[in-house]
Design a protein around this motif. Structure first.
Motif, PDB file in Angstrom:
ATOM      1  N   PHE A 144       0.961  -1.195   0.026  1.00 27.43           N
ATOM      2  CA  PHE A 144      -0.034   0.092  -0.101  1.00 27.43           C
ATOM      3  C   PHE A 144       0.966   1.174  -0.152  1.00 27.43           C
ATOM      4  CE2 PHE A 144      -3.912  -1.975   0.700  1.00 27.43           C
ATOM      5  CZ  PHE A 144      -3.704  -3.307   1.582  1.00 27.43           C
ATOM      6  N   THR A 195      -1.671   8.210  -1.800  1.00 27.30           N
ATOM      7  CA  THR A 195      -1.822   8.591  -3.295  1.00 27.30           C
ATOM      8  C   THR A 195      -2.141  10.048  -3.226  1.00 27.30           C
ATOM      9  OG1 THR A 195      -4.147   7.631  -3.335  1.00 27.30           O
ATOM     10  CG2 THR A 195      -2.162   6.290  -4.152  1.00 27.30           C
ATOM     11  N   SER A 196      -2.796  10.492  -2.011  1.00 25.68           N
ATOM     12  CA  SER A 196      -3.534  11.875  -2.082  1.00 25.68           C
ATOM     13  C   SER A 196      -2.777  12.544  -1.027  1.00 25.68           C
ATOM     14  CB  SER A 196      -4.936  11.374  -1.970  1.00 25.68           C
ATOM     15  OG  SER A 196      -5.299  10.940  -0.760  1.00 25.68           O
ATOM     16  N   ALA A 252      -9.466  -2.912  -2.236  1.00 25.43           N
ATOM     17  CA  ALA A 252      -9.198  -1.455  -2.972  1.00 25.43           C
ATOM     18  C   ALA A 252     -10.359  -0.663  -2.707  1.00 25.43           C
ATOM     19  CB  ALA A 252      -9.094  -1.656  -4.353  1.00 25.43           C
ATOM     20  N   ARG A 253     -11.508  -1.241  -2.418  1.00 29.30           N
ATOM     21  CA  ARG A 253     -12.827  -0.464  -2.243  1.00 29.30           C
ATOM     22  C   ARG A 253     -12.582   0.263  -0.774  1.00 29.30           C
ATOM     23  NH1 ARG A 253     -17.572  -1.981  -0.025  1.00 29.30           N
ATOM     24  NH2 ARG A 253     -17.007  -3.987  -0.257  1.00 29.30           N
ATOM     25  N   THR A 268      -9.869   0.637   0.725  1.00 28.03           N
ATOM     26  CA  THR A 268      -8.646   1.704   0.994  1.00 28.03           C
ATOM     27  C   THR A 268      -8.985   2.973   0.473  1.00 28.03           C
ATOM     28  OG1 THR A 268      -7.766   1.045  -1.306  1.00 28.03           O
ATOM     29  CG2 THR A 268      -7.095  -0.045   0.968  1.00 28.03           C
ATOM     30  N   ARG A 269     -10.024   3.273  -0.563  1.00 32.99           N
ATOM     31  CA  ARG A 269     -10.296   4.684  -1.069  1.00 32.99           C
ATOM     32  C   ARG A 269     -10.475   5.624  -0.138  1.00 32.99           C
ATOM     33  NH1 ARG A 269     -12.845   1.407  -4.841  1.00 32.99           N
ATOM     34  NH2 ARG A 269     -11.923   0.999  -6.603  1.00 32.99           N
ATOM     35  N   LYS A 324      -3.909   3.322  -1.851  1.00 35.91           N
ATOM     36  CA  LYS A 324      -4.132   2.594  -3.065  1.00 35.91           C
ATOM     37  C   LYS A 324      -3.157   1.458  -3.220  1.00 35.91           C
ATOM     38  CE  LYS A 324      -4.290   3.127  -8.097  1.00 35.91           C
ATOM     39  NZ  LYS A 324      -3.637   4.110  -9.237  1.00 35.91           N
ATOM     40  N   SER A 341      -0.798  -1.044  -5.121  1.00 39.90           N
ATOM     41  CA  SER A 341       0.244  -0.799  -6.249  1.00 39.90           C
ATOM     42  C   SER A 341      -0.060  -2.252  -6.733  1.00 39.90           C
ATOM     43  CB  SER A 341       1.690  -0.790  -5.717  1.00 39.90           C
ATOM     44  OG  SER A 341       2.411  -0.878  -6.688  1.00 39.90           O
ATOM     45  N   GLU A 379      -8.680  -3.828 -10.080  1.00 39.94           N
ATOM     46  CA  GLU A 379      -9.171  -2.493 -10.930  1.00 39.94           C
ATOM     47  C   GLU A 379      -8.830  -2.878 -12.190  1.00 39.94           C
ATOM     48  OE1 GLU A 379      -7.191   0.444  -8.555  1.00 39.94           O
ATOM     49  OE2 GLU A 379      -8.824   0.332  -7.176  1.00 39.94           O
TER      50      GLU A 379
END
Length: 342
Positions: free
Chosen positions: A9, A12-13, A83-84, A86-87, A92, A94, A113
């Motif tokens: 992980f 990303t933002s 993934a859902r 973690t948003r 995100k 990798s 994804e």
């Protein structure tokens, strides 16, 4: 078919609230977030069965996660759920660093994804090399020898060839800097005879270079180890490490996963395949215990006493005395024979 998927992980933002780099709170907060994500992703899932009514879903260490699934569809579904979840946390998975490996070597098609993940035949997890269709640690041992050889070579000019550094210091450096690299993860190794020979050859090559002795000098390996402050053989060191780990697992509480894996009861309908490896870790431990005149169940009882087990592990490499053999079996030694009349 059981599949193992490991993901890394990464943020990303940007975040408005943050902690300083190196802050001791950072790993705690990260673990809390990852634990919450995995709990939600695996809610209602059973995972892969390894014993009667016992299942495992995943293994985690910080951001390195190994996920177990029965088939491709289940693995894809699990990754989708992770993934859902973690948003909302700005994380995100990798896809580039996430790999798929099957235990039986069959092809697998797993998506993250809408990106198909790469299937590999071997994968490095927490420093150890894991292979498909393999139980023996041959690949990991070869990798360890290569890394230890590189570390030893880097110290050749500045340490091993220096005449102003005494032998005891060189041996301490070898034991603290080279052996940990060579034997990392050896507690869980299933070792073949040829792999053990390669480890022994590597150690003897290192010790001969430390002593500035070549094969032409025709000095035995026992004498070399004696000159190097009675350096134990690799076989003895691995036995100590594995029995020490065995005792640690025996003293774990019953709900811990290593304890449940070691003392599992397989379902009655399970059958061992003809092509299954003959040598497994449990059989290796049983073989090591024979020199101490212990079986598996007796060793489990003795291992609950930390000091008694420490003494047994420390005696690896020396033959068990007759009195110790009877004590380990829970019996009193026989009385000494009466003196003969002269």
């Amino acid at each position: 078919m059981a599949q193992q998927v490991s993901g890394v992980f990464g943020a990303t933002s940007p975040m408005n609230s943050r902690v300083r780099q190196g802050d001791v709170v950072s790993p705690l907060l990260f673990n809390i977030v990852i634990d919450a994500i995995m709990r939600r992703a695996f809610a209602g899932r059973r995972g892969v069965q390894f014993a009667d009514d016992q299942f495992v879903t995943d293994l985690m260490f910080a951001d390195d996660s190994a996920i177990f699934a029965q088939d491709d569809a289940e693995a894809t579904d699990i990754l989708y759920d992770i993934a859902r979840h973690t948003r909302p946390y700005g994380l995100k998975i990798s896809a580039e660093k996430t790999k798929v490996m099957t235990t039986d070597g069959s092809p697998a098609i797993v998506y993250l994804e809408d990106v198909q993940l790469e299937q590999v035949q071997k994968f490095r997890y927490l420093g150890s090399l894991i292979q498909e269709k393999k139980i023996a640690a041959t690949a990991d041992i070869h990798s360890r020898i290569g890394q230890a050889a590189a570390a030893f070579a880097s110290l050749r000019r500045c340490v091993w060839r220096k005449s102003n550094i005494i032998l005891s210091t060189k041996i301490r450096l070898y034991r603290s800097m080279i052996l940990p690299i060579l034997l990392y993860g050896s507690e869980a190794w299933v070792i073949l005879k040829q792999d053990l020979n390669k480890l022994e050859v590597f150690q003897m090559r290192c010790l001969r270079q430390i002593l500035h002795v070549s094969l032409r000098d025709r000095i035995s390996n026992d004498e070399i180890r004696h000159r190097c402050h009675d350096q134990p053989s690799i076989d003895e060191q691995i036995q100590r490490r594995q029995l020490r780990w065995f005792g640690h697992v025996c003293r774990m509480s019953d709900h811990r996963l290593p304890h449940r894996l070691l003392w599992r009861q397989c379902p009655d309908h399970w059958r061992i395949r003809r092509d299954a490896p003959k040598k497994i870790w449990v059989k290796q431990i049983e073989h090591n215990l024979k020199s101490r005149c212990l079986n598996f169940e007796q060793a489990k009882t003795v291992a609950t006493d930390r000091q008694a087990w420490k003494k047994i592990v420390g005696e690896i490499g020396t033959p068990a005395a007759p009195t110790a053999v009877y004590w380990l079996r829970g019996r009193h030694p026989p009385p000494p024979p009466p003196p003969t009349a002269s």
